[in-house]
Design a protein around this motif. Structure first.
Motif, PDB file in Angstrom:
ATOM      1  N   HIS A 139      -8.774 -15.216  -3.012  1.00 25.25           N
ATOM      2  CA  HIS A 139      -8.471 -13.968  -2.307  1.00 25.25           C
ATOM      3  C   HIS A 139      -7.724 -13.074  -3.285  1.00 25.25           C
ATOM      4  O   HIS A 139      -6.807 -13.531  -3.979  1.00 25.25           O
TER       5      HIS A 139
ATOM      6  N   GLY B 124      -6.181  -8.856  -4.264  1.00 22.91           N
ATOM      7  CA  GLY B 124      -5.794  -7.575  -3.695  1.00 22.91           C
ATOM      8  C   GLY B 124      -4.819  -6.826  -4.580  1.00 22.91           C
ATOM      9  O   GLY B 124      -4.285  -7.355  -5.551  1.00 22.91           O
ATOM     10  N   HIS B 125      -4.631  -5.566  -4.222  1.00 27.80           N
ATOM     11  CA  HIS B 125      -3.636  -4.686  -4.828  1.00 27.80           C
ATOM     12  C   HIS B 125      -3.714  -4.708  -6.355  1.00 27.80           C
ATOM     13  O   HIS B 125      -2.751  -5.001  -7.060  1.00 27.80           O
TER      14      HIS B 125
ATOM     15  N   LEU C  56      -7.638  -2.862  -1.812  1.00 22.92           N
ATOM     16  CA  LEU C  56      -8.571  -3.882  -1.347  1.00 22.92           C
ATOM     17  C   LEU C  56      -8.261  -4.312   0.080  1.00 22.92           C
ATOM     18  O   LEU C  56      -8.552  -5.441   0.486  1.00 22.92           O
ATOM     19  N   GLU C  57      -7.672  -3.396   0.871  1.00 18.80           N
ATOM     20  CA  GLU C  57      -7.389  -3.651   2.287  1.00 18.80           C
ATOM     21  C   GLU C  57      -8.479  -3.066   3.180  1.00 18.80           C
ATOM     22  O   GLU C  57      -8.269  -2.857   4.373  1.00 18.80           O
TER      23      GLU C  57
ATOM     24  N   LEU D 110      -6.913  -8.914   3.246  1.00 21.39           N
ATOM     25  CA  LEU D 110      -7.548  -8.794   1.934  1.00 21.39           C
ATOM     26  C   LEU D 110      -8.851  -9.577   1.906  1.00 21.39           C
ATOM     27  O   LEU D 110      -9.106 -10.425   2.771  1.00 21.39           O
TER      28      LEU D 110
ATOM     29  N   ALA E 217     -14.359  -0.734  -2.634  1.00 29.80           N
ATOM     30  CA  ALA E 217     -12.918  -0.671  -2.363  1.00 29.80           C
ATOM     31  C   ALA E 217     -12.392   0.716  -2.686  1.00 29.80           C
ATOM     32  O   ALA E 217     -12.507   1.184  -3.826  1.00 29.80           O
TER      33      ALA E 217
ATOM     34  N   ARG F 257       0.829  -1.214   0.000  1.00 27.21           N
ATOM     35  CA  ARG F 257       0.000   0.000   0.000  1.00 27.21           C
ATOM     36  C   ARG F 257       0.859   1.258   0.000  1.00 27.21           C
ATOM     37  O   ARG F 257       0.524   2.276  -0.617  1.00 27.21           O
TER      38      ARG F 257
ATOM     39  N   SER G  63       0.915  -7.175   2.876  1.00 23.04           N
ATOM     40  CA  SER G  63      -0.408  -6.560   2.805  1.00 23.04           C
ATOM     41  C   SER G  63      -1.129  -6.660   4.130  1.00 23.04           C
ATOM     42  O   SER G  63      -0.883  -7.582   4.924  1.00 23.04           O
TER      43      SER G  63
END
Length: 908
Positions: free
Chosen positions: A547, A549-550, A363-364, A402, A372, A349, A399
């Motif tokens: 899962h 993210g990012h 997406l945290e 997530l 998001a 992030r 991270s």
């Protein structure tokens, strides 16, 4: 008695201004720096003083004050003192400070050359942004007037570079680093033999305590094929920051420099800055060269004692206003950093936005999120539907937690157009999935302009497909790619990129096993790349336990924003992490020591900056403290604490009471556990001996400790625990403080002003009522007080002995002890023949077989004896000794333990 010579300065309106005459020195200027004692964490530095404030001068909000609007909360204040050795001072904040002399025929050396410099830098090895710092040179880039230069590289390696033609460079670097400790004075030397007689050239490096020598060769000579020469340039000879170069600067004191024509040859220049008048701006050296100082360089005997910020201004006055004053308490940068409770975000992030993505969604978001968030200005939130559970999976090291995504869930958001336009782009995402889909499962899809209008990444066990659809919605590209099961084990990073050239688009897809290997496939098609318009992904129905993210889109094809950040920078050393973190946060920082020699760290999890820096300290075992030369931090790596020469040697007669040995249990730790987050643990226990876990009188009982460290691997834990046990069971009395009155002993000032946290102070000539010395003590911190007539400092100390570690082939530190040895029979106080028995062995070396390994020291009952000969090769042997090496002489009984005085101890 010498009167102190303090200088107090305040940064007023951005300029350092002398306010010494406004300080009430009758009350003193008191400072506290470093740690209060062994094992403690560093507290923020504190400075107390009281300022005269006539007419409300230092009343920050008084409109009639001459300083109105120019001072206030966190105004910097600094103090320096005189009395140190005179030197050329090159301030760290003046990157062009130097002393120089014009070109001269004596400096036009084209053959063999010998250059020497006597220096005190704040760090010989450490955190240098550009990899090196400048010492001196005859070197100008403009007009190709390069002759030679002398630098010190990041890990403490000496570099000598020269040009045979003014343009092209040749060079050599020492094979090992300089042996000088951080902040200690030392001399370096480089010689160039342009024709070594074997159709080559040779550069040899040396070090010495000072310019006076003796010189010791540093590493091996660097020999290269081909003879050479040095270009005869018109460049001046410069000491300090060379005008033509942009290497790093640091606080540097230069004591003397020599340039010789020929190796050990004729002096061409030899400025001795220690012999110059304080404040002089020019002088002529012994070789006749005229030297001029520029851009903040100064000849001075002053040394900095602290730099702090003043967070509070509390004007006071007597009734009627006859006496107006302002007591101030300044604090180091730790005071400010420790007040912040905000945790730094995850490494991904923090890092990805710095690479200027067109769009990015970490997406945290928290468990209750319904969309998001994007930290990129102008980028809308990522809309989600159909089964998202945010904050549910936290196993990715780089991270925060997530989301989990159910089959058929969807995510969608517009991507802004690049400005300026670009002919390439890339889409990135991290993911994990519990198992490979049995049928095709869509992992990621988006729309774009150009020849291909919609893209899909489809995966299943054993195969992945890159699919693209044209403007009519027809599937025009369907590339099958064989993949292994590792893409469905743990966290993965997926990147897809395109670049266009001459009507041909090259596309590439890459998967990374995060923290492991990568695989890439690429191909081409005719057309245009366009740009990414929208992320629009309907996840496949066959996906289970997905899962993600990012998710990010960039206007370039190749981006390393995720590199190392995806696994939380696992494996970077403590020093490297501290450098990176402080640079990211804009905190002035100095690393002492070679970062590559420090402990590798585990993943960086979200936490405050100060806690993350303290993790580096705890894992590596060094010391984090505040810089006294700037408002910043210093990390002194553990390896810089080993085998130090004393920074200050103090006769007992020059210290003030109390100086008392204390035998206590404050720092005893004889049952030590070190554990790793999400990892294993290791335990080290001292089973026998006076500080063992055995009950008294055989030991002291159990003193246990368990600490979690940020180690990169479980394999580190055993050694970390063993080192902590070594420190916690060091059997020596603690001299917890050393108090010195410098106004009574001004001869100590030159050395004492260089002493800092982590240095060794040696106390000698101890009286007979104390245990024999000398006593080596490590400085943990100190309070210091300056008044108009007095200058007092009290070092908080811990034993220096634990930091003496083994050195292979060293005649003293490279010698291993036996596994147990006792006196075979009792001896008198004067006996010089001593019978010993080793059990279980091995026996001691005998002097007939190993004559060059004698003498060596052994200790019996507190008495140090020097063994000059040893006869016998079995377990029973006889020593010939010199008694009372440490001033103790007494009889000893049969069975008394005997051991090496300086046994080899393994470093961490």
């Amino acid at each position: 008695m010498t009167t102190p010579d303090p200088l107090v300065e305040m940064q007023i309106g951005g300029t350092w201004t002398d306010i010494t005459n406004d300080v009430y020195f009758d009350g003193g200027v008191t400072t506290t720096r470093g740690r209060s004692g062994e094992g403690a964490r560093v507290d923020p530095a504190m400075v107390n003083m009281r300022l005269k404030s006539p007419d409300g001068k230092y009343a920050a909000r008084h409109p009639m004050s001459s300083l109105y609007g120019r001072i206030g909360r966190n105004t910097p204040v600094r103090t320096s003192v005189g009395g140190a050795s005179t030197a050329l001072d090159l301030p760290e904040d003046r990157d062009t400070a130097r002393a120089s002399t014009p070109d001269h025929v004596s400096l036009d050396i084209t053959g063999d050359i010998d250059v020497r410099a006597d220096l005190t830098p704040l760090a010989w090895a450490g955190s240098f942004t550009n990899g090196a710092w400048e010492v001196m040179g005859k070197y100008v880039i403009t007009g190709n007037q390069r002759s030679w230069r002398l630098l010190v590289q990041n890990p403490g390696l000496i570099e000598f570079t020269w040009s045979p033609d003014g343009t092209n460079l040749l060079g050599a670097t020492s094979t090992v680093g300089v042996p000088h400790a951080p902040g200690r004075r030392g001399a370096i030397r480089a010689t160039l033999d342009v024709n070594n007689g074997a159709s080559g050239r040779t550069v040899t490096f040396y070090t010495a305590p000072t310019m006076a020598g003796p010189w010791s060769q540093l590493g091996s000579p660097v020999t290269t094929a081909g003879v050479t020469s040095i270009f005869n340039s018109t460049a001046p000879l410069e000491v300090g920051n060379l005008a033509a170069l942009g290497f790093d600067t640091q606080q540097l004191h230069v004591h003397a420099v020599e340039v010789r024509s020929g190796i050990g040859g004729t002096l061409a220049a030899n400025p001795d800055f220690t012999a110059q008048t304080i404040g002089a701006s020019s002088f002529t050296d012994g070789a006749g060269r005229l030297w001029t100082l520029a851009n903040g360089a100064a000849i001075t005997d002053r040394r900095r004692r602290f730099v702090v910020e003043v967070p509070e201004w509390s004007p006071r006055w007597s009734v009627g206003g006859a006496d107006m004053n302002v007591p101030i308490q300044g604090g180091g940068i730790l005071r400010r950093l420790s007040q912040g409770a905000k945790a730094l975000e995850s490494t991904l992030r923090r890092r990805i936005p710095s690479y200027n993505p067109l769009a990015y969604w970490p997406l945290e978001d928290g468990a209750g999120a319904t969309q998001a968030y994007s930290p990129i200005e102008g980028v809308p939130p990522l809309q989600v539907s159909g089964g998202w559970t945010f904050g549910s999976e936290s196993s990715l090291a780089g991270s925060s937690a997530l989301p989990s995504v159910e089959a058929t869930a969807r995510m969608r958001a517009a991507v802004p157009a690049p400005s300026p336009s670009s002919s390439e782009w890339s889409v990135h995402m991290v993911y994990s999935v519990d198992s490979a889909p049995a049928t095709d499962g869509v992992f990621l899809s988006w729309t774009s302009t150009g020849t291909m209008r919609r893209w899909r990444i489809v995966e299943m066990a054993g195969v992945a497909h890159v699919q693209a659809f044209n403007s009519a919605g027809d599937l025009t590209l369907d590339q099958a790619i064989g993949i292994g099961p590792d893409l469905f084990t743990g966290w993965q990073r997926l990147a897809f990129s395109t670049s266009e050239s001459g009507g041909t688009v090259t596309w590439r897809i890459t998967w990374w096993n995060i923290g492991g290997t990568a695989g890439t496939f690429s191909s081409t098609y005719s057309g245009s790349a366009g740009r990414v318009v929208e992320i629009d992904t309907q996840f496949g129905t066959s996906l289970s336990g997905l899962h993600v993210g990012h998710l990010a889109v960039f206007s370039v094809a190749d981006v390393d924003a995720y590199n190392f950040a995806d696994h939380g920078f696992t494996g970077e050393t403590a020093g490297a992490r501290a450098i990176r973190l402080t640079r990211e946060e804009g905190v002035p920082f100095r690393l002492l020591g070679d970062a590559t020699a420090q402990e590798p760290m585990g993943p960086q999890r979200p936490d405050t900056l100060l806690n993350l820096l303290r993790q580096c300290e705890e894992t590596d075992g060094g010391i984090l403290y505040e810089d006294r030369n700037q408002l910043g931090l210093v990390y002194r790596g553990r390896s810089t604490l080993y085998n130090q020469e004393p920074a200050l040697t103090l006769p007992y007669s020059k210290i003030n009471q109390p100086f008392e040995p204390v035998d206590d249990d404050t720092r005893i730790r004889n049952d030590v556990t070190r554990s790793r987050e999400d990892g294993s643990s290791a335990r080290a226990v001292l089973e026998e001996g006076p500080l063992s876990v055995q009950a008294p009188p055989l030991g002291v009982g159990t003193y246990d400790e368990s600490v979690a460290v940020s180690a990169a691997t479980d394999a580190q834990l055993e050694q970390l625990a063993a080192w902590a046990l070594h420190l916690g069971t060091w059997d020596e009395a603690r001299y917890k403080q050393v108090r010195i009155l410098l106004h009574k002993h001004p001869s100590l000032i030159p050395a004492l002003t260089g002493v800092d946290v982590g240095d060794i102070v040696r106390v000698t000539d101890l009286p007979p009522f104390l245990p024999p010395g000398p006593v080596d003590l490590m400085v943990e911190g100190y309070p210091e007080a300056l008044t108009g007539l007095t200058w007092e400092i009290t070092f908080a100390c811990s034993p220096g002995g634990p930091w003496t570690v083994g050195v292979v082939e060293d005649p003293v530190l490279g010698r291993a002890d036996t596994d147990g040895c006792t006196l075979t029979a009792g001896i008198t106080a004067t006996a010089t023949s001593v019978a010993v028995t080793s059990t279980p062995g091995p026996p001691w070396i005998d002097s007939a077989t190993f004559p060059t390994m004698f003498p060596f020291d052994v200790t019996v009952g507190g008495e140090v004896m020097r063994v000059t000969a040893c006869t016998g090769t079995g377990l029973a042997q006889t020593f010939t000794v010199t008694r009372s090496v440490n001033g103790i002489a007494k009889p000893h009984t049969a069975g008394a333990p005997l051991s090496l005085t300086y046994p080899m101890r393994a470093a961490l």
